[in-house]
Every structure is written in structure tokens, then in C-alpha cells.
Design a protein around this motif. Structure first.
Motif, short mmCIF file in Angstrom:
data_model
loop_
_atom_site.label_atom_id
_atom_site.label_comp_id
_atom_site.label_asym_id
_atom_site.label_seq_id
_atom_site.Cartn_x
_atom_site.Cartn_y
_atom_site.Cartn_z
N ARG A 121 33.53 -37.78 -24.01
CA ARG A 121 34.66 -37.10 -24.63
C ARG A 121 34.38 -35.62 -24.85
O ARG A 121 35.22 -34.77 -24.62
CB ARG A 121 35.02 -37.78 -25.96
N LEU A 122 33.16 -35.29 -25.28
CA LEU A 122 32.81 -33.91 -25.58
C LEU A 122 32.52 -33.07 -24.33
O LEU A 122 32.90 -31.89 -24.27
CB LEU A 122 31.57 -33.86 -26.49
N PHE A 123 31.85 -33.66 -23.34
CA PHE A 123 31.38 -32.88 -22.20
C PHE A 123 32.01 -33.29 -20.88
O PHE A 123 31.90 -32.58 -19.90
CB PHE A 123 29.85 -33.00 -22.08
N GLY A 124 32.64 -34.46 -20.84
CA GLY A 124 33.29 -34.92 -19.62
C GLY A 124 32.47 -35.97 -18.89
O GLY A 124 31.33 -36.25 -19.23
N GLN A 125 33.13 -36.55 -17.89
CA GLN A 125 32.52 -37.60 -17.10
C GLN A 125 32.89 -37.38 -15.64
O GLN A 125 34.05 -37.08 -15.33
CB GLN A 125 33.01 -38.97 -17.57
N ARG A 126 31.93 -37.53 -14.77
CA ARG A 126 32.20 -37.43 -13.33
C ARG A 126 32.91 -38.71 -12.89
O ARG A 126 32.63 -39.78 -13.43
CB ARG A 126 30.88 -37.30 -12.56
N PRO A 127 33.79 -38.62 -11.90
CA PRO A 127 34.48 -39.82 -11.43
C PRO A 127 33.55 -40.83 -10.76
O PRO A 127 33.83 -42.01 -10.68
CB PRO A 127 35.52 -39.30 -10.45
N SER A 128 32.40 -40.35 -10.27
CA SER A 128 31.41 -41.23 -9.68
C SER A 128 30.03 -40.67 -9.98
O SER A 128 29.90 -39.54 -10.44
CB SER A 128 31.62 -41.35 -8.16
N CYS A 129 29.02 -41.46 -9.70
CA CYS A 129 27.66 -41.05 -9.99
C CYS A 129 27.25 -39.87 -9.11
O CYS A 129 27.66 -39.77 -7.95
CB CYS A 129 26.72 -42.23 -9.75
N LEU A 130 26.45 -39.00 -9.67
CA LEU A 130 25.93 -37.85 -8.96
C LEU A 130 25.24 -38.28 -7.66
O LEU A 130 24.44 -39.20 -7.66
CB LEU A 130 24.91 -37.14 -9.86
N ILE A 131 25.60 -37.63 -6.55
CA ILE A 131 24.94 -37.89 -5.27
C ILE A 131 24.22 -36.60 -4.87
O ILE A 131 24.88 -35.59 -4.58
CB ILE A 131 25.96 -38.29 -4.17
N PRO A 132 22.90 -36.61 -4.86
CA PRO A 132 22.16 -35.38 -4.55
C PRO A 132 22.23 -35.04 -3.07
O PRO A 132 22.33 -35.93 -2.22
CB PRO A 132 20.74 -35.72 -4.98
N ASP A 133 22.14 -33.75 -2.77
CA ASP A 133 22.09 -33.34 -1.37
C ASP A 133 20.69 -33.63 -0.82
O ASP A 133 19.78 -34.03 -1.55
CB ASP A 133 22.49 -31.87 -1.19
N ALA A 134 20.51 -33.43 0.48
CA ALA A 134 19.26 -33.80 1.15
C ALA A 134 18.04 -33.11 0.54
O ALA A 134 16.99 -33.72 0.39
CB ALA A 134 19.36 -33.49 2.64
N ALA A 135 18.19 -31.84 0.17
CA ALA A 135 17.06 -31.11 -0.40
C ALA A 135 16.63 -31.68 -1.74
O ALA A 135 15.44 -31.78 -2.03
CB ALA A 135 17.42 -29.63 -0.54
N VAL A 136 17.59 -32.09 -2.55
CA VAL A 136 17.30 -32.61 -3.88
C VAL A 136 16.84 -34.07 -3.82
O VAL A 136 16.08 -34.52 -4.67
CB VAL A 136 18.52 -32.44 -4.81
N ARG A 137 17.23 -34.81 -2.80
CA ARG A 137 16.85 -36.22 -2.68
C ARG A 137 15.34 -36.41 -2.68
O ARG A 137 14.85 -37.45 -3.14
CB ARG A 137 17.44 -36.83 -1.42
N THR A 138 14.60 -35.43 -2.20
CA THR A 138 13.15 -35.56 -2.17
C THR A 138 12.55 -35.62 -3.57
O THR A 138 11.42 -36.07 -3.74
CB THR A 138 12.50 -34.38 -1.42
N ARG A 139 13.32 -35.20 -4.57
CA ARG A 139 12.86 -35.21 -5.96
C ARG A 139 13.16 -36.55 -6.65
O ARG A 139 12.79 -36.75 -7.79
CB ARG A 139 13.50 -34.08 -6.76
N PHE A 140 13.85 -37.47 -5.96
CA PHE A 140 14.19 -38.78 -6.52
C PHE A 140 13.20 -39.83 -6.04
O PHE A 140 12.71 -39.77 -4.92
CB PHE A 140 15.60 -39.19 -6.10
N LEU A 141 12.92 -40.79 -6.91
CA LEU A 141 12.12 -41.95 -6.51
C LEU A 141 12.95 -42.79 -5.54
O LEU A 141 14.18 -42.80 -5.62
CB LEU A 141 11.74 -42.79 -7.71
N PRO A 142 12.31 -43.52 -4.64
CA PRO A 142 13.06 -44.41 -3.74
C PRO A 142 13.91 -45.39 -4.54
O PRO A 142 13.43 -45.99 -5.50
CB PRO A 142 11.96 -45.13 -2.95
N GLY A 143 15.16 -45.52 -4.16
CA GLY A 143 16.09 -46.41 -4.86
C GLY A 143 16.62 -45.81 -6.14
O GLY A 143 17.26 -46.49 -6.94
N GLY A 144 16.38 -44.51 -6.34
CA GLY A 144 16.73 -43.86 -7.60
C GLY A 144 18.07 -43.16 -7.65
O GLY A 144 18.39 -42.51 -8.64
#
Length: 145
Positions: A121-144
Motif C-alpha cells: 500500500r505504501l510503496f506499491g506492488q509489481r504486477p509480477s515478480c522481478l525478472i532480472p536481465d542476463a547481466a544481473v542473473r549471474t548474481r542470483f543463485l540457481p533456481g533463485g
């Protein structure tokens, strides 16, 4: 259900698990990406299969995420202590914000939960979960994400 070992998944890596639909939480993720210049942290969205397993293993809700998780040196932090642990791990002056961990729980938990319960309510909500671009995906654990 198969046993889930949180420590084997994090494998001596520091990890931040955050609500990928929450604008405030995604902002925290973006902040950490910018300021974690040594790429110390890996990331996981709470909505991902890995995030769901992590929350279940800690006995936390898997639909209404009441806390981000920060895992540093194998220790899991929740609520304001998670924020403090993340700040202490950053270079520069950011560790000063980690001093909030010394606030009495009777003060910090009610404030944290008030913001957490009202974050969409205070900050908002994305319509779907954040999907990182290819460069940022390397910072996520597998399945993360």
C-alpha cells in the motif's frame, strides 16, 4: 517432502532473499546491487522455487512475506537485523546503518512489521515478480528467480 538443507544451498555464500513483487524490497535489491561492489551477495526472490524452499525450511509464510532474509557467514538474519547485516557487509560508511541491530527488539519489531504489513500500500506492488536481465542473473543463485 525431501529435507532441505539451507547451508548446503548457500555454500558459504552471503545471500539476500527478497520479495520480488514488492517495490520497496526490489528497491533494496537494486541498492545492494549498486553498493555491493565486490559482489559479495547472491540473490534469491522469495517467489522462486529456491526462495519458497528457504522460507519453508525456516517455518516462514510462503505467500505473504513478512521479512527479507539475509544470510551472512552462514547465519540467517530476519527483519531489521537482516537489513543491519546487509549494511555491515557493505564498504564505505554503510556499516553505520548496521547499528540499528542494537535497538531493543520491543522497539524494532513493531516498526518493522508495521512497514512490512503495509509495504504494498505504501510503496506499491509489481504486477509480477522481478525478472532480472542476463547481466544481473549471474548474481542470483540457481533456481533463485
Amino acid at each position: 517432502m525431501q529435507h532441505f538443507d539451507l547451508t548446503s544451498v548457500t555454500k558459504d555464500q552471503d545471500v539476500i532473499v527478497f520479495d520480488g513483487e514488492c517495490v520497496l524490497c526490489a528497491g533494496f535489491f537494486q541498492f545492494m546491487l549498486r553498493h555491493d561492489r565486490l559482489a559479495r551477495f547472491k540473490f534469491v526472490t522469495a517467489q522462486s522455487p529456491l526462495g519458497q524452499q528457504m522460507y519453508i525450511s525456516l517455518g516462514l509464510p510462503t505467500e505473504d512475506f513478512e521479512t527479507n532474509l539475509v544470510i551472512v557467514d552462514g547465519q540467517v538474519f530476519q527483519r531489521l537485523d537482516a537489513f543491519a547485516a546487509a549494511m555491515r557487509a557493505l564498504p564505505g560508511l554503510w556499516p553505520v546503518l548496521g547499528l540499528c541491530r542494537f535497538l531493543p527488539r520491543i522497539m524494532k519489531d513493531p516498526v518493522y512489521f508495521a512497514v512490512a504489513r503495509n509495504r504494498y500500500r505504501l510503496f506499491g506492488q509489481r504486477p509480477s515478480c522481478l525478472i532480472p536481465d542476463a547481466a544481473v542473473r549471474t548474481r542470483f543463485l540457481p533456481g533463485g528467480f
